[in-house]
Design a protein around this motif. Structure first.
Motif, PDB file in Angstrom:
ATOM      1  N   VAL A 181      25.599  21.320  29.379  1.00 55.69           N
ATOM      2  CA  VAL A 181      26.383  20.091  29.268  1.00 55.69           C
ATOM      3  C   VAL A 181      27.557  20.185  30.228  1.00 55.69           C
ATOM      4  CG1 VAL A 181      27.753  18.636  27.739  1.00 55.69           C
ATOM      5  CG2 VAL A 181      25.684  19.757  26.866  1.00 55.69           C
ATOM      6  N   TYR A 182      27.594  19.302  31.199  1.00 55.55           N
ATOM      7  CA  TYR A 182      28.661  19.304  32.192  1.00 55.55           C
ATOM      8  C   TYR A 182      29.897  18.587  31.654  1.00 55.55           C
ATOM      9  CZ  TYR A 182      25.772  20.809  36.164  1.00 55.55           C
ATOM     10  OH  TYR A 182      24.998  21.518  37.031  1.00 55.55           O
ATOM     11  N   PHE A 183      31.025  18.800  32.327  1.00 54.92           N
ATOM     12  CA  PHE A 183      32.217  18.011  32.048  1.00 54.92           C
ATOM     13  C   PHE A 183      31.883  16.545  32.286  1.00 54.92           C
ATOM     14  CE2 PHE A 183      34.122  22.143  32.715  1.00 54.92           C
ATOM     15  CZ  PHE A 183      35.129  22.161  31.771  1.00 54.92           C
ATOM     16  N   GLY A 184      32.226  15.697  31.320  1.00 55.51           N
ATOM     17  CA  GLY A 184      31.922  14.278  31.422  1.00 55.51           C
ATOM     18  C   GLY A 184      30.573  13.905  30.848  1.00 55.51           C
ATOM     19  N   GLU A 185      29.796  14.886  30.405  1.00 56.75           N
ATOM     20  CA  GLU A 185      28.490  14.633  29.814  1.00 56.75           C
ATOM     21  C   GLU A 185      28.596  14.748  28.300  1.00 56.75           C
ATOM     22  OE1 GLU A 185      23.861  16.122  30.570  1.00 56.75           O
ATOM     23  OE2 GLU A 185      25.564  17.288  31.326  1.00 56.75           O
ATOM     24  N   THR A 186      27.718  14.087  27.572  1.00 53.80           N
ATOM     25  CA  THR A 186      27.764  14.064  26.115  1.00 53.80           C
ATOM     26  C   THR A 186      26.873  15.150  25.522  1.00 53.80           C
ATOM     27  OG1 THR A 186      28.145  11.681  26.130  1.00 53.80           O
ATOM     28  CG2 THR A 186      27.399  12.639  24.065  1.00 53.80           C
ATOM     29  N   VAL A 187      27.394  15.875  24.542  1.00 56.60           N
ATOM     30  CA  VAL A 187      26.581  16.840  23.810  1.00 56.60           C
ATOM     31  C   VAL A 187      25.553  16.067  22.984  1.00 56.60           C
ATOM     32  CG1 VAL A 187      26.588  18.685  22.085  1.00 56.60           C
ATOM     33  CG2 VAL A 187      28.516  18.456  23.688  1.00 56.60           C
ATOM     34  N   PRO A 188      24.285  16.479  23.001  1.00 57.08           N
ATOM     35  CA  PRO A 188      23.268  15.769  22.213  1.00 57.08           C
ATOM     36  C   PRO A 188      23.680  15.625  20.753  1.00 57.08           C
ATOM     37  CG  PRO A 188      22.220  17.337  23.685  1.00 57.08           C
ATOM     38  CD  PRO A 188      23.703  17.575  23.796  1.00 57.08           C
ATOM     39  N   ARG A 189      23.509  14.409  20.219  1.00 55.82           N
ATOM     40  CA  ARG A 189      23.984  14.117  18.865  1.00 55.82           C
ATOM     41  C   ARG A 189      23.352  15.021  17.818  1.00 55.82           C
ATOM     42  NH1 ARG A 189      28.612  12.574  17.038  1.00 55.82           N
ATOM     43  NH2 ARG A 189      28.411  12.397  14.780  1.00 55.82           N
ATOM     44  N   GLU A 190      22.073  15.309  17.977  1.00 55.55           N
ATOM     45  CA  GLU A 190      21.387  16.169  17.014  1.00 55.55           C
ATOM     46  C   GLU A 190      22.037  17.538  16.942  1.00 55.55           C
ATOM     47  OE1 GLU A 190      18.907  19.581  16.178  1.00 55.55           O
ATOM     48  OE2 GLU A 190      19.422  18.911  18.225  1.00 55.55           O
ATOM     49  N   ARG A 191      22.460  18.045  18.094  1.00 52.20           N
ATOM     50  CA  ARG A 191      23.115  19.354  18.145  1.00 52.20           C
ATOM     51  C   ARG A 191      24.469  19.306  17.455  1.00 52.20           C
ATOM     52  NH1 ARG A 191      23.293  21.373  24.126  1.00 52.20           N
ATOM     53  NH2 ARG A 191      21.084  20.777  23.920  1.00 52.20           N
ATOM     54  N   VAL A 192      25.197  18.227  17.658  1.00 49.12           N
ATOM     55  CA  VAL A 192      26.501  18.059  17.012  1.00 49.12           C
ATOM     56  C   VAL A 192      26.338  17.992  15.496  1.00 49.12           C
ATOM     57  CG1 VAL A 192      28.499  16.539  16.754  1.00 49.12           C
ATOM     58  CG2 VAL A 192      27.518  16.931  19.026  1.00 49.12           C
ATOM     59  N   GLU A 193      25.336  17.255  15.027  1.00 45.50           N
ATOM     60  CA  GLU A 193      25.122  17.120  13.585  1.00 45.50           C
ATOM     61  C   GLU A 193      24.766  18.468  12.960  1.00 45.50           C
ATOM     62  OE1 GLU A 193      25.861  14.658  11.765  1.00 45.50           O
ATOM     63  OE2 GLU A 193      26.344  13.280  13.401  1.00 45.50           O
ATOM     64  N   ARG A 194      23.974  19.262  13.651  1.00 45.69           N
ATOM     65  CA  ARG A 194      23.652  20.595  13.132  1.00 45.69           C
ATOM     66  C   ARG A 194      24.905  21.461  13.046  1.00 45.69           C
ATOM     67  NH1 ARG A 194      20.772  23.917  16.016  1.00 45.69           N
ATOM     68  NH2 ARG A 194      20.537  22.708  17.941  1.00 45.69           N
ATOM     69  N   ALA A 195      25.794  21.294  14.011  1.00 49.90           N
ATOM     70  CA  ALA A 195      27.027  22.068  13.994  1.00 49.90           C
ATOM     71  C   ALA A 195      27.928  21.648  12.831  1.00 49.90           C
ATOM     72  CB  ALA A 195      27.761  21.917  15.324  1.00 49.90           C
TER      73      ALA A 195
END
Length: 305
Positions: free
Chosen positions: A219-233
């Motif tokens: 994930v680069y600066f200015g890019e969005t972390v995948p939502r599924e990954r965020v929810e798992r976190a």
């Protein structure tokens, strides 16, 4: 003649942040942290600071030199930037793959094996937590050892790409590593990038399946972390009795949101970092200390009978 990349635009790394003058921070010692965490499980949120003792420098510690990490917009929008990135990455990734976990990584793995750590959310892409033996790891910003095509979505290993880049640029590494330098002598950044001045003649490799643009699975600066990954976190934070933050200044929202989430839920938060972090006012306890020695001491204390 290929054009040279334009100067890098200002990015998150260049933004400065300081604690508000009226911020209340609850400082403590490793013994205070052990007392707070004893009898509790916790999730760990880690950043570049946990890998510095393995030889990977970070972006934001007080002693770090200025760096300009490439943004997503720069990478996808300019062929010269992509050439510049892949030339530098071709040097830097070889250093990262040769690094080994340090005692801080091993301490978290030991605490997980003991049933105390519920899992690790890391902002790093170096895979050192996995190498140390941690089993439940969320690589929030991706991992350095895989490359994806932006057109067809195929994923290949970085090692496979290295073979292709060597074939396309047979003398590049010899030139860069001339005069007795080794890969570890070249300044390497946390995303497996490296500082290489002469990149205008480097030939990037297109996707071998469709000819599309290849991008590290990072994930680069200015890019969005995948939502599924965020929810798992978020779920991993909720699954524990406390949150321990180690080696990150929490300057960007990518990691800070989990501290805010824990604090809002009333979950104790312990922050271990040299220098201030954006999450300090939310912390139950802040340790201005190195991650390796602190996590090693915590592991020894919390697993002792």
């Amino acid at each position: 003649m290929p054009s040279a990349p334009r100067p890098l635009a200002p990015t998150y790394q260049q933004r400065t942040w300081t604690l508000p003058p009226d911020a209340v921070v609850h400082h403590g010692t490793v013994d205070d942290a052990a007392d707070l965490l004893r009898g509790r499980t916790f999730t760990a949120l880690t950043g570049a600071g946990i890998s510095t003792d393995s030889g990977i420098p970070d972006y934001r510690s007080p002693d770090s030199p200025p760096r300009n990490p490439m943004t997503y917009e720069q990478f996808v929008g300019d062929e010269a930037f992509r050439r510049h990135y892949w030339a530098r990455n071709h040097v830097g990734w070889q250093h990262v793959r040769r690094t080994r976990p340090n005692d801080g990584h091993r301490a978290l793995a030991a605490l997980e094996a003991a049933g105390i750590v519920r899992g690790v959310i890391t902002q790093n892409v170096d895979l050192l937590h996995e190498d140390a033996g941690s089993r439940r790891v969320i690589d929030l910003h991706g991992r350095y050892d895989r490359v994806a095509c932006l057109t067809c979505g195929r994923v290949i290993s970085r090692a496979r790409l290295a073979e292709r880049l060597d074939a396309l640029n047979p003398h590049f590494l010899d030139t860069v590593l001339a005069e007795g330098l080794t890969v570890s002598d070249i300044e390497v950044a946390p995303d497996a990038d490296a500082v290489v001045e002469q990149t205008s003649h480097f030939v990037p490799a297109p996707c071998e399946f469709c000819g599309g643009v290849l991008k590290p699975e990072i994930v680069y600066f200015g890019e969005t972390v995948p939502r599924e990954r965020v929810e798992r976190a978020y779920a991993m934070v909720d699954d524990a009795d406390a949150l321990v933050v180690a080696g990150t200044s929490l300057t960007v929202m990518s990691g800070l949101r989990f501290v805010r989430h824990a604090a809002k839920r009333g979950t104790p938060v312990v922050i271990i970092n040299r220098g201030p972090t954006r999450g300090d006012p939310l912390a139950t306890l802040k340790l201005d200390a190195g991650t390796t020695e602190t996590l090693t001491t915590l592991a020894a204390t919390l697993t002792s009978r």
